[in-house]
Design a protein around this motif. Structure first.
Motif: not given
Length: 463
Positions: A195-202, A357-369, A415-421
C-alpha cells in the motif's frame, strides 16, 4: 528584471526524463515484489495520463512563472495558490535530501568494493550530501543556461543507466531464466507494505509540471511544451516498468537495498555474464543521473518561494534575482540550507535507509497536494459554462480530472502506511501526521499573518 528564456524542446524532454524517471524510487517499490508492476500500470493510466492533460491545459490557459502556484491561484484564489505552491516547495525540501542520500549510496560503487560500506556511514553521508548540494546551488545561481546542462547530462546518464540495466536483464533472462514466478505478481496476504508503494509510485510519476514552474524561461512555451510533455511522459513510463521488472529478475525482493538496489542488480547480473567491469562506469552514469535529478528539482521548486516573495506572502527578499545572473539566488540558498538541516536531523538515531524512507514518505504527501488542485482545476474549468475554450474538450478535462483526483487522494492516504524499512510504527505516524500538520499550519501562518503585513505586488510586473 526579466528571467531568461533558455529552455528549448530537447532541454524540456531531458528535464522531464530526469525529473520523472527517478531510479532512486524504483528499489523501494520493487522491494514489495511483482505486484508493483500492476500498480505501475494502474498509476500510468489513472494518474500519469491525467497529469499530462492537466499540465498542457493549465499551461495553455495560464502561462507564466509559478506553475502549480499560479494555476491554483488563478482558479481557486490566492490562499489556495499559496498552499499549492508551498506544499510543492516544502516537499522538495525533503525530496532533494533523499536524492543526495541516494547519490552517496550509488557513487561509492565508483570507488570500488572496498568503499561500499561508506554508504552507511552517517558522517560521510551527510558531508558528501552537503558538498553535492552546495555545488548544485552554485551552478543554478550562475543560471539555468548553465544549470540546464546538469539536467541534460543527468538525462543522458539516466538513459545510459536504464539501457545498461535492462540490457543486462534481458541477457540474464535468456541465458539463465528467472526465479520470478506468477505467484510473485499476486496481491500478498498482508498488503500493508504494498500500500505504501502505491503512494511512492504516484510520487515517482510527478514531474511533468516542473517545466511550467519555470514557464517564463521556456522558449515559445505554447509550441514547445505539448510535444515535450508527450515524449517525456512516454519515455519515463516505459523506463519505469522496464527497470522494475529488471530489478525483480536480478535481485530477490528481500535482498533489495533502497539506496543501492539498482547497482546491486547490475553488479549481480554483470558477474553472472562475465562483465563485472561494467559496474563502476554504470555507477558513474547513475551518479550523473542523480545529480541531474537533484538539480532539476532544486531549480524548479525554488521558483515557488521566488514568486511567493514577489506576491509578499513570503519575505520579499526571496523574490530577488541575482544582479548579474538573473536567477532567484536567495530562494535557492534557503532551499539548500533547510534540506541539509533535515538530513542532519533525521540522521540522529536512525539508519540511513530509514531516514531515506521517512523523508520520502512525507515528501509524497506534500507533493501530491498540488495535484489535488491541478485535477480539481480541470473539473472546475470543464463545468464552468463561462470559461473560455482551452486546449482540450470538456469531456477530456472531466475524465482526466476525475481520474487524477481519485488516484491522488488514494496515493496520499496510502503513504501513511509504513514501508518495510520503518522500525517504529508510532514514531513513523507521528512524523507523518505531525509533519503534514506542521507544514500546512506554517503555510496558513505565512499567508494569513505574515501576508497581511505586506502590500501585495503584481507578480507579472516584476518578472
Amino acid at each position: 528584471m526579466h528571467l531568461k528564456r533558455v529552455l528549448g524542446r530537447w532541454d524540456l524532454i531531458a528535464l522531464f526524463v530526469v525529473a520523472v524517471f527517478n531510479l532512486n524510487v524504483v528499489p523501494s517499490i520493487a522491494a514489495n515484489g511483482g505486484v508493483t508492476v500492476w500498480l505501475w500500470l494502474v498509476s500510468l493510466l489513472l494518474f500519469f495520463w491525467p497529469q499530462g492533460i492537466a499540465v498542457i491545459e493549465l499551461a495553455h490557459r495560464y502561462p507564466g512563472e509559478g506553475g502549480v502556484y499560479l494555476w491554483a491561484k488563478e482558479v481557486f484564489g490566492d490562499f489556495h495558490g499559496f498552499l499549492s505552491g508551498w506544499c510543492y516547495w516544502t516537499n522538495n525540501m525533503m525530496y532533494v535530501p533523499t536524492v543526495m542520500l541516494y547519490f552517496v549510496g550509488v557513487s561509492v560503487f565508483v570507488l570500488g568494493p572496498s568503499h561500499q560500506s561508506l554508504a552507511e556511514n552517517k558522517v560521510f553521508t551527510v558531508a558528501a550530501s552537503f558538498i553535492l548540494l552546495a555545488l548544485l546551488v552554485v551552478l543554478n545561481i550562475v543560471g539555468l543556461g548553465v544549470g540546464k546542462w546538469i539536467n541534460n547530462l543527468g538525462g543522458i546518464g539516466t538513459m545510459i543507466a536504464a539501457i545498461t540495466l535492462v540490457g543486462l536483464g534481458v541477457i540474464v533472462y535468456f541465458r539463465f531464466g528467472t526465479t520470478v514466478a506468477a505467484a510473485d505478481f499476486r496481491i500478498p496476504a498482508n498488503p500493508r507494505f504494498v500500500l505504501n508503494s502505491f503512494g511512492v509510485i504516484c510520487f515517482g510519476l510527478v514531474g511533468l509540471e516542473l517545466a511550467s514552474v519555470m514557464g517564463d524561461e521556456i522558449q515559445d512555451p505554447k509550441r514547445t511544451l505539448p510535444g515535450a510533455v508527450a515524449w517525456g511522459g512516454v519515455l519515463s513510463g516505459l523506463l519505469y516498468i522496464a527497470a522494475t521488472l529488471t530489478l525483480l529478475i536480478a535481485v530477490s525482493k528481500n535482498d533489495i537495498s533502497v539506496l543501492q538496489g539498482i547497482v546491486q542488480a547490475v553488479s549481480h547480473m554483470a558477474d553472472r555474464v562475465g562483465v563485472g567491469w561494467v559496474v563502476a562506469p554504470f555507477a558513474l552514469m547513475l551518479s550523473l543521473s542523480i545529480a541531474g535529478i537533484g538539480s532539476a528539482w532544486l531549480a524548479g521548486s525554488a521558483r515557488i518561494p521566488f514568486v511567493a516573495g514577489l506576491d509578499s506572502y513570503l519575505p520579499a527578499w526571496l523574490g530577488k534575482v541575482h544582479p548579474r545572473y538573473l536567477t532567484p539566488y536567495p530562494a535557492l540558498i534557503v532551499h539548500a540550507v533547510i534540506s541539509m538541516s533535515l538530513v542532519a536531523l533525521n540522521s540522529i538515531g536512525a539508519g540511513v535507509q530509514e531516514t531515506f524512507q521517512k523523508l520520502l514518505s512525507l515528501a509524497v504527501v506534500l507533493q501530491l497536494v498540488p495535484f489535488l488542485y491541478m485535477f480539481a482545476a480541470l473539473l472546475k474549468l470543464a463545468l464552468d459554462p463561462t470559461a473560455r475554450k482551452g486546449h482540450y474538450s470538456n469531456r477530456v478535462l472531466i475524465l482526466a480530472g476525475a481520474s487524477g483526483i481519485v488516484t491522488t487522494i488514494l496515493g496520499i492516504a496510502l503513504a501513511f502506511f509504513p514501508a518495510q524499512q520503518i522500525t517504529s510504527l508510532p514514531l513513523y505516524e507521528f512524523w507523518m501526521f505531525g509533519g503534514t500538520a506542521f507544514f500546512i499550519g506554517l503555510a496558513a501562518f505565512f499567508f494569513y499573518v505574515y501576508g497581511r503585513r505586506k502590500v501585495p505586488q503584481e507578480t507579472a510586473s516584476r518578472i
